[in-house]
Scaffold this motif. Structure first.
Motif: not given
Length: 348
Positions: A237-247, A265-275, A297-303
């Protein structure tokens, strides 16, 4: 005179149906889906006495009855007629829920319903209709997400059955699920979905730990595995919520002149890093429960897209708020806390 009044009422109804045709259609579909399930349920007593059903299934049903009794007797959740019948899904999904969000803002689409209020998701008993709705939302430019639902609450309007999919859950997951749904039937605030879901998650997890400790003991595998699962998901939860703040920070940095290509480009780059960075989260359970961590859990193949992150905020953003309020203001006294919540936030 009576004839004129009757014709007037019919006229008003016709206007309302035409004006809200989509809502009427949706209500009919939901009602038909609920009735189909209720029509095909069996009383729990019949299932338990039927030699066709395996003992392993019967033991899980008995466990659900224990959990419900505990929730009402020990947690003081409201009496409920739910979970006294059984519906066999025959291995098929039963309900699909769609969520949608703006593509470059963390803002969820809202759907408005009479009586029960505003929701940031919409459920469908028919997959084709869910897919059609998703296609329409995508044409409007929304990020979307479709998920199969393992349980839901009719908020006390109907008696919800035990679904056959419940029975594949571990003891802790099952306790959390039943207590979560019974919490909705006890306290549900109109037009505040985030509060309702976070509260039900908090009570479900707290109640599950108490139930497991009482039934099995704190040194038993069901309790230790559930505790480890909770610890894992708190890190997650902490990881995803931190990622959400970054987004959110990224989207707020976009200017009106920023091109769609750059935004994407920036959106999917950020989401890929969260994953990718989610792989660093450790899982210390001694044995994995049936509902694997990979389910969430987050899916690398299906962002995931913004609909995932908004859905996550709906269910998990306020967890610390409830925990701190419960422990600091009420000294861990759940009865006092529940009474306070009922008095402060009247349920509809």
């Amino acid at each position: 005179m009576f004839k004129k009044i009757a014709l007037g009422i019919v006229g008003v109804l016709v206007v309302l149906v035409v004006w809200q045709w989509e809502l009427v259609q949706y209500g009919w579909m939901q009602g038909r889906g609920q009735l189909r399930i209720l029509w095909n349920t069996k009383p729990v007593a019949d299932v338990l006495s039927d030699p066709v059903y395996p003992d392993s299934l019967k033991r899980k049903i008995e466990l659900i009855r224990e959990i419900k009794h505990f929730a009402i007797d020990s947690l003081k959740l409201d009496e409920s007629g739910s979970y006294e019948s059984f519906y066999d899904q025959q291995g098929k999904p039963i309900l699909w829920v769609i969520t949608a969000a703006e593509p470059y803002q963390l803002i969820a689409k809202q759907w408005h319903f009479p009586v029960i209020g505003t929701f940031s998701y919409k459920g469908f008993f028919e997959k084709d209709w869910a897919d059609s709705t998703v296609s329409g939302l995508k044409r409007e430019g929304y990020d979307t997400r479709t998920g199969e639902v393992s349980a839901w609450s009719t908020l006390g309007f109907l008696n919800d059955p035990i679904l056959s999919s419940f029975l594949s859950r571990s003891e802790g997951s099952l306790a959390e699920l039943i207590i979560h749904e019974l919490t909705h039937g006890t306290l549900f605030i109109k037009n505040n979905l985030e509060y309702n879901e976070n509260l039900a998650d908090f009570v479900g997890e707290y109640g599950a730990l108490r139930f497991l400790a009482q039934k099995y003991g704190k040194d038993a595998v069901p309790y230790r595995n559930y505790l480890a699962t909770k610890a894992f998901y708190e890190r997650y939860d902490d990881h995803v919520l931190r990622g959400t703040k970054s987004l959110d920070s990224l989207y707020k940095s976009f200017k009106p002149t920023t091109s769609i290509v750059v935004k994407d480009s920036l959106k999917w780059q950020t989401i890929r890093q969260i994953v990718v960075s989610s792989d660093t989260i450790t899982d210390q359970r001694s044995s994995k429960p049936v509902r694997s961590v990979n389910k969430r859990r987050l899916d690398k193949l299906n962002l995931p897209n913004n609909a995932y992150f908004m859905g996550y905020l709906t269910y998990r953003k306020q967890q610390n708020r409830f925990r701190e309020e419960f422990e600091k203001k009420f000294g861990g006294d759940f009865q006092r806390y529940l009474t306070y919540l009922k008095q402060t936030y009247p349920s509809f």
